[in-house]
Design an enzyme around this catalytic site. Structure first.
Site, PDB file in Angstrom:
ATOM      1  N   GLY A   1       0.832  -1.193   0.000  1.00  0.00           N
ATOM      2  CA  GLY A   1       0.000   0.000   0.000  1.00  0.00           C
ATOM      3  C   GLY A   1       0.867   1.242   0.000  1.00  0.00           C
ATOM      4  O   GLY A   1       2.047   1.185   0.368  1.00  0.00           O
TER       5      GLY A   1
ATOM      6  N   CYS B   1       5.300  -6.031   1.806  1.00  0.00           N
ATOM      7  CA  CYS B   1       5.646  -4.610   1.832  1.00  0.00           C
ATOM      8  C   CYS B   1       4.917  -3.911   2.975  1.00  0.00           C
ATOM      9  O   CYS B   1       5.211  -4.172   4.140  1.00  0.00           O
ATOM     10  CB  CYS B   1       5.362  -3.964   0.476  1.00  0.00           C
ATOM     11  SG  CYS B   1       6.148  -2.347   0.259  1.00  0.00           S
ATOM     12  N   TYR B   2       3.953  -3.034   2.683  1.00  0.00           N
ATOM     13  CA  TYR B   2       3.175  -2.392   3.755  1.00  0.00           C
ATOM     14  C   TYR B   2       2.545  -3.445   4.660  1.00  0.00           C
ATOM     15  O   TYR B   2       2.488  -3.271   5.882  1.00  0.00           O
ATOM     16  CB  TYR B   2       2.094  -1.505   3.137  1.00  0.00           C
ATOM     17  CG  TYR B   2       1.194  -0.811   4.148  1.00  0.00           C
ATOM     18  CD1 TYR B   2       1.531   0.436   4.655  1.00  0.00           C
ATOM     19  CD2 TYR B   2       0.013  -1.410   4.575  1.00  0.00           C
ATOM     20  CE1 TYR B   2       0.713   1.070   5.587  1.00  0.00           C
ATOM     21  CE2 TYR B   2      -0.807  -0.786   5.505  1.00  0.00           C
ATOM     22  CZ  TYR B   2      -0.462   0.460   6.001  1.00  0.00           C
ATOM     23  OH  TYR B   2      -1.272   1.073   6.930  1.00  0.00           O
TER      24      TYR B   2
ATOM     25  N   HIS C   1       8.372  -7.282  -3.153  1.00  0.00           N
ATOM     26  CA  HIS C   1       7.151  -7.692  -3.846  1.00  0.00           C
ATOM     27  C   HIS C   1       7.391  -9.012  -4.588  1.00  0.00           C
ATOM     28  O   HIS C   1       7.899  -9.012  -5.716  1.00  0.00           O
ATOM     29  CB  HIS C   1       6.712  -6.599  -4.830  1.00  0.00           C
ATOM     30  CG  HIS C   1       6.167  -5.381  -4.158  1.00  0.00           C
ATOM     31  ND1 HIS C   1       4.837  -5.262  -3.812  1.00  0.00           N
ATOM     32  CD2 HIS C   1       6.782  -4.254  -3.734  1.00  0.00           C
ATOM     33  CE1 HIS C   1       4.645  -4.093  -3.213  1.00  0.00           C
ATOM     34  NE2 HIS C   1       5.807  -3.464  -3.156  1.00  0.00           N
TER      35      HIS C   1
ATOM     36  N   GLU D   1       5.216 -10.820  -5.936  1.00  0.00           N
ATOM     37  CA  GLU D   1       4.213 -11.026  -6.978  1.00  0.00           C
ATOM     38  C   GLU D   1       4.623 -10.476  -8.332  1.00  0.00           C
ATOM     39  O   GLU D   1       4.003 -10.812  -9.353  1.00  0.00           O
ATOM     40  CB  GLU D   1       2.876 -10.400  -6.558  1.00  0.00           C
ATOM     41  CG  GLU D   1       2.816  -8.876  -6.571  1.00  0.00           C
ATOM     42  CD  GLU D   1       3.324  -8.215  -5.306  1.00  0.00           C
ATOM     43  OE1 GLU D   1       3.025  -7.027  -5.081  1.00  0.00           O
ATOM     44  OE2 GLU D   1       4.031  -8.886  -4.525  1.00  0.00           O
TER      45      GLU D   1
ATOM     46  N   ASP E   1     -14.431 -12.507 -24.099  1.00  0.00           N
ATOM     47  CA  ASP E   1     -15.187 -12.759 -22.880  1.00  0.00           C
ATOM     48  C   ASP E   1     -16.585 -13.288 -23.169  1.00  0.00           C
ATOM     49  O   ASP E   1     -17.008 -14.318 -22.633  1.00  0.00           O
ATOM     50  CB  ASP E   1     -15.271 -11.483 -22.031  1.00  0.00           C
ATOM     51  CG  ASP E   1     -13.914 -10.872 -21.765  1.00  0.00           C
ATOM     52  OD1 ASP E   1     -12.931 -11.637 -21.727  1.00  0.00           O
ATOM     53  OD2 ASP E   1     -13.831  -9.648 -21.603  1.00  0.00           O
TER      54      ASP E   1
ATOM     55  N   LYS F   1      -8.652 -12.065 -17.057  1.00  0.00           N
ATOM     56  CA  LYS F   1      -8.640 -12.221 -18.508  1.00  0.00           C
ATOM     57  C   LYS F   1      -7.807 -13.419 -18.955  1.00  0.00           C
ATOM     58  O   LYS F   1      -8.209 -14.166 -19.854  1.00  0.00           O
ATOM     59  CB  LYS F   1      -8.109 -10.940 -19.155  1.00  0.00           C
ATOM     60  CG  LYS F   1      -7.945 -11.013 -20.671  1.00  0.00           C
ATOM     61  CD  LYS F   1      -9.279 -11.004 -21.386  1.00  0.00           C
ATOM     62  CE  LYS F   1      -9.818  -9.598 -21.479  1.00  0.00           C
ATOM     63  NZ  LYS F   1     -11.024  -9.514 -22.341  1.00  0.00           N
TER      64      LYS F   1
END
Length: 525
Positions: free
Chosen positions: A65, A92-93, A184, A186, A242, A381
């Site tokens: 964040g 992180c945060y 991070h 990710e 989609d 997606k």
């Protein structure tokens, strides 16, 4: 309000809750968890411990964040969450919050760490790091973005990783199964990050790999069949992947009870209407109604310039045409849509502020008579493309560049008129054709043209012009939740600009959008 969808809820899989503290990458964390074949959802940090416990999470991840834990009003978490007996990973945060709440110390180290940093291992055993980097067991690159740092871990934690400006970059409490990483994991810039997330999920939390697209298809087909029963359903085909995947899933569930309606709004890309109808009829064998309704849409959009109004008008017009098409179909009570998880998030949900109303979420009329069937509502997606491939949809559908439901209507800044549509459509063909000719279409997530409602002075053929500009937008992305502007070669941009100015009437200037998401969005409206 429109009746809610009941086909979107997944079968009860072990679920990881990603608590969003306003992170740029909260959605990316959720996607990485799913890549580990574990189901995940994003929840707001304002959720109480009881609310989280009701979801029976297998694990909880605190996102990063932008705030400092020391700032008044900084987002926090219900302290009772720590007593749920659920494994927690702070990023992180989230790591700083975890440390502070449990009695550790978080300070400003004097300078921040931003970008690539080398993480060093301590001598302590680690459940997150051991085995994640077999080639470099003592150091590994990680991606940092912080100013504060944990300087003293809480009691019960050991420090297993550090950097020059983060003396407690990785902290672990094996007994309570609480973990914190300052970097991070990710993002792709942390090469071993996914391996570390998977160790947390599979080894620490003991979560099985159940979230697969094969299971998603099986469960979605069962849910659609249970919801629709013996009734009829209409699927609104937009031309994008989609709605095509939603239609294919629904057809597998209810067969001939499904009728697809392709509404040609007059806002499609060049030749797209004929291509979609021909491809879908040829490959899927589904009953398909082709509604040509350009005049209706242009009439409804006359004089409208606000992008939110455009989206809502287009969304309502779609539904009215579907209702009209249903008049000749016995018991057509259901409307199938290709709504995705990012659509729900960006349109405003309990976990996020509204960015824009997607025409199939915030743009639906309140008096709509259909019950919604939204089998993709929990999918990103890339997951939808994987489902489409497994269902046997052809590459020209599955790999089609994303195209917004409102079509070119949200690529015209200002009033949508037939003339403006023709201008942006002609420019769009040039942009996509030249990128494809250069062999870069596989590297670009989305590329298109935008027509701006401003004029500038130019000189063409030794004469003064006062015409509109075309904005070229090309981005790279994995899921459309974040995106970076594509670094197209200068000679390619020159070719695109030259062709647009010479071939598209009413345009005398071409500019290239180099804004990432955030702070911008991919589409201009």
């Amino acid at each position: 309000m429109p009746p809610p969808s009941s086909a979107a809820s997944p079968v009860a899989h072990p679920t990881v809750l990603v608590v969003d503290f306003g992170a740029q990458y909260a959605q990316l964390i959720a996607r990485r968890v799913r890549e580990a074949q574990v189901y995940s959802e994003i929840v707001p940090h304002t959720s109480s411990a009881d609310e989280l416990a009701e979801r029976s999470p297998a694990a909880i991840i605190f996102s990063g964040g932008p705030a400092s834990v020391h700032v008044n009003g900084a987002p926090g978490i219900d302290p009772d969450v720590y007593g749920l007996g659920v494994p927690i990973l702070g990023i992180c945060y989230g790591s700083q919050l975890l440390a502070r709440d449990l009695g550790g110390r978080v300070d400003r180290s004097g300078r921040g760490e931003y970008g690539r940093t080398m993480l060093g291992r301590t001598d302590a055993a680690s459940e997150l790091l051991d085995g994640s980097s077999p080639g470099e067991p003592s150091t590994q690159p990680v991606w940092m973005s912080h100013f504060d740092a944990v300087t003293e871990p809480p009691a019960g934690f050991v420090v297993t990783g550090m950097t020059p400006d983060s003396p407690a970059a990785v902290i672990e409490d094996f007994g309570r199964r609480f973990y914190g990483v300052q970097y991070h994991p990710e993002v792709a810039h942390t090469p071993n990050g996914q391996a570390q997330l998977e160790r947390f999920l599979h080894e620490v939390c003991q979560i099985n790999s159940e979230w697969t697209m094969t299971n998603v298809i099986t469960e979605s087909v069962e849910a659609i069949g249970a919801q629709v029963g013996s009734a009829r359903a209409i699927c609104g085909l937009s031309g994008g992947v989609d709605s095509a995947v939603a239609a294919a899933l629904t057809q597998r569930a209810i067969g001939s009870q499904l009728t697809c309606v392709f509404v040609d709004t007059g806002l499609m890309r060049a030749g797209e209407g004929d291509q979609v109808t021909e491809t879908f009829r040829r490959t899927q064998g589904i009953e398909l109604i082709h509604e040509r309704a350009a005049d209706e849409f242009f009439e409804a959009l006359a004089g409208v310039t606000d992008p939110e109004d455009k989206r809502k008008i287009i969304g309502e017009k779609f539904v009215r045409i579907f209702e009209r098409a249903a008049g000749g179909i016995s018991d057509a009570r259901f409307l199938v849509q290709g709504t995705l998880y990012p659509d729900v998030i960006e349109s405003g949900s309990p976990t996020a502020a509204k960015i824009k109303s997607h025409h199939n979420v915030g743009g639906l009329p309140e008096d709509m008579t259909f019950e919604l069937v939204e089998p993709l509502r929990n999918l990103f997606k890339d997951e939808v493309r994987a489902v489409g491939t497994e269902l046997g949809l052809p590459p020209e559908i599955v790999q089609r560049q994303p195209f917004p439901g409102p079509g070119l209507g949200v690529r015209i800044v200002g009033e949508v008129t037939p003339e403006a549509v023709e201008t942006v459509r002609a420019a769009d063909v040039i942009v996509r054709t030249e990128i494809e000719t250069a062999g870069l279409d596989g590297e670009v997530w989305q590329a298109f043209a935008v027509l701006a409602d401003i004029r500038s002075v130019g000189v063409m053929g030794d004469e003064r012009t006062y015409a509109k500009p075309i904005i070229v937008r090309a981005v790279t992305s994995e899921d459309a939740m974040t995106a970076d502007w594509a670094r197209l070669p200068h000679d390619l941009l020159e070719t695109i600009s030259s062709r647009i100015v010479n071939e598209v009437s009413g345009v005398n200037r071409v500019v290239y959008d180099i804004t990432s998401k955030p702070p911008g969005t991919i589409e201009w409206e």
